[in-house]
Motif scaffolding. Structure first.
Motif, PDB file in Angstrom:
ATOM      1  N   ASP A  48      87.931   4.898   4.704  1.00  0.00           N
ATOM      2  CA  ASP A  48      88.739   6.100   4.493  1.00  0.00           C
ATOM      3  C   ASP A  48      88.531   7.119   5.606  1.00  0.00           C
ATOM      4  O   ASP A  48      89.487   7.771   6.059  1.00  0.00           O
ATOM      5  CB  ASP A  48      88.398   6.737   3.145  1.00  0.00           C
ATOM      6  CG  ASP A  48      88.808   5.872   1.975  1.00  0.00           C
ATOM      7  OD1 ASP A  48      89.782   5.098   2.126  1.00  0.00           O
ATOM      8  OD2 ASP A  48      88.161   5.959   0.923  1.00  0.00           O
ATOM      9  N   VAL A  49      87.309   7.274   6.061  1.00  0.00           N
ATOM     10  CA  VAL A  49      87.028   8.202   7.156  1.00  0.00           C
ATOM     11  C   VAL A  49      87.711   7.732   8.435  1.00  0.00           C
ATOM     12  O   VAL A  49      88.321   8.525   9.163  1.00  0.00           O
ATOM     13  CB  VAL A  49      85.512   8.370   7.360  1.00  0.00           C
ATOM     14  CG1 VAL A  49      85.199   9.141   8.626  1.00  0.00           C
ATOM     15  CG2 VAL A  49      84.883   9.041   6.169  1.00  0.00           C
ATOM     16  N   ALA A  50      87.638   6.430   8.707  1.00  0.00           N
ATOM     17  CA  ALA A  50      88.262   5.888   9.912  1.00  0.00           C
ATOM     18  C   ALA A  50      89.775   6.066   9.875  1.00  0.00           C
ATOM     19  O   ALA A  50      90.382   6.430  10.881  1.00  0.00           O
ATOM     20  CB  ALA A  50      87.915   4.415  10.061  1.00  0.00           C
ATOM     21  N   SER A  51      90.391   5.850   8.719  1.00  0.00           N
ATOM     22  CA  SER A  51      91.843   6.007   8.645  1.00  0.00           C
ATOM     23  C   SER A  51      92.249   7.476   8.727  1.00  0.00           C
ATOM     24  O   SER A  51      93.280   7.808   9.317  1.00  0.00           O
ATOM     25  CB  SER A  51      92.389   5.374   7.367  1.00  0.00           C
ATOM     26  OG  SER A  51      91.895   6.051   6.234  1.00  0.00           O
ATOM     27  N   SER A  52      91.466   8.378   8.164  1.00  0.00           N
ATOM     28  CA  SER A  52      91.828   9.796   8.238  1.00  0.00           C
ATOM     29  C   SER A  52      91.621  10.372   9.637  1.00  0.00           C
ATOM     30  O   SER A  52      92.298  11.322  10.023  1.00  0.00           O
ATOM     31  CB  SER A  52      91.032  10.605   7.219  1.00  0.00           C
ATOM     32  OG  SER A  52      89.676  10.641   7.567  1.00  0.00           O
ATOM     33  N   LEU A  53      90.699   9.811  10.411  1.00  0.00           N
ATOM     34  CA  LEU A  53      90.471  10.284  11.779  1.00  0.00           C
ATOM     35  C   LEU A  53      91.245   9.481  12.816  1.00  0.00           C
ATOM     36  O   LEU A  53      91.145   9.766  14.013  1.00  0.00           O
ATOM     37  CB  LEU A  53      88.979  10.221  12.105  1.00  0.00           C
ATOM     38  CG  LEU A  53      88.063  11.144  11.296  1.00  0.00           C
ATOM     39  CD1 LEU A  53      86.607  10.891  11.649  1.00  0.00           C
ATOM     40  CD2 LEU A  53      88.423  12.592  11.526  1.00  0.00           C
ATOM     41  N   ASP A  54      91.988   8.484  12.363  1.00  0.00           N
ATOM     42  CA  ASP A  54      92.777   7.616  13.254  1.00  0.00           C
ATOM     43  C   ASP A  54      91.919   6.952  14.329  1.00  0.00           C
ATOM     44  O   ASP A  54      92.265   6.932  15.504  1.00  0.00           O
ATOM     45  CB  ASP A  54      93.935   8.386  13.908  1.00  0.00           C
ATOM     46  CG  ASP A  54      94.962   8.816  12.881  1.00  0.00           C
ATOM     47  OD1 ASP A  54      95.168   8.068  11.907  1.00  0.00           O
ATOM     48  OD2 ASP A  54      95.552   9.897  13.065  1.00  0.00           O
ATOM     49  N   ILE A  55      90.779   6.423  13.915  1.00  0.00           N
ATOM     50  CA  ILE A  55      89.940   5.658  14.825  1.00  0.00           C
ATOM     51  C   ILE A  55      89.738   4.267  14.226  1.00  0.00           C
ATOM     52  O   ILE A  55      89.788   4.106  13.013  1.00  0.00           O
ATOM     53  CB  ILE A  55      88.581   6.337  15.090  1.00  0.00           C
ATOM     54  CG1 ILE A  55      87.815   6.546  13.777  1.00  0.00           C
ATOM     55  CG2 ILE A  55      88.738   7.634  15.828  1.00  0.00           C
ATOM     56  CD1 ILE A  55      86.416   7.081  13.972  1.00  0.00           C
ATOM     57  N   PRO A  56      89.528   3.266  15.069  1.00  0.00           N
ATOM     58  CA  PRO A  56      89.323   1.917  14.522  1.00  0.00           C
ATOM     59  C   PRO A  56      87.989   1.820  13.782  1.00  0.00           C
ATOM     60  O   PRO A  56      87.014   2.503  14.131  1.00  0.00           O
ATOM     61  CB  PRO A  56      89.336   1.015  15.759  1.00  0.00           C
ATOM     62  CG  PRO A  56      88.998   1.913  16.890  1.00  0.00           C
ATOM     63  CD  PRO A  56      89.522   3.283  16.530  1.00  0.00           C
TER      64      PRO A  56
END
Length: 90
Positions: A48-56
């Motif tokens: 969820d953190v990766a998707s909210s920050l737009d990082i792989p």
């Protein structure tokens, strides 16, 4: 007369398991439980953190690796880092 030898294990075994000792075990268990909670929680929220920050999600590899390498760094470099901190720099 020879001094009487007593082992610590036998003294502990002879004492009753009272509320005080049970309380200490419960407190130690809660400390260990809370200590490991942050490590377990990051595994659930990383996607969820990766998707909210737009990082792989693969960018979190170093984040998780630090948790594994941290104790090794502390074990093998404690003396050098303590000396460096006393000298005011690395």
């Amino acid at each position: 007369m020879e001094p009487r030898r007593t082992s610590i294990a036998s003294v502990i075994d002879q004492m009753p398991l009272g509320a005080y000792r049970i309380g200490i075990v419960v407190i130690c268990f809660l400390i260990v439980l809370m200590d490991g909670f942050d490590t377990q929680a990051i595994g659930f929220v990383a996607t969820d953190v990766a998707s909210s920050l737009d990082i792989p999600i693969t960018a979190f590899g170093p984040v998780f690796s630090v948790g594994l390498l941290g104790p090794c760094w502390e074990r093998f470099s404690w003396g050098r880092s303590a000396i460096a901190s006393d000298e005011g720099g690395c």
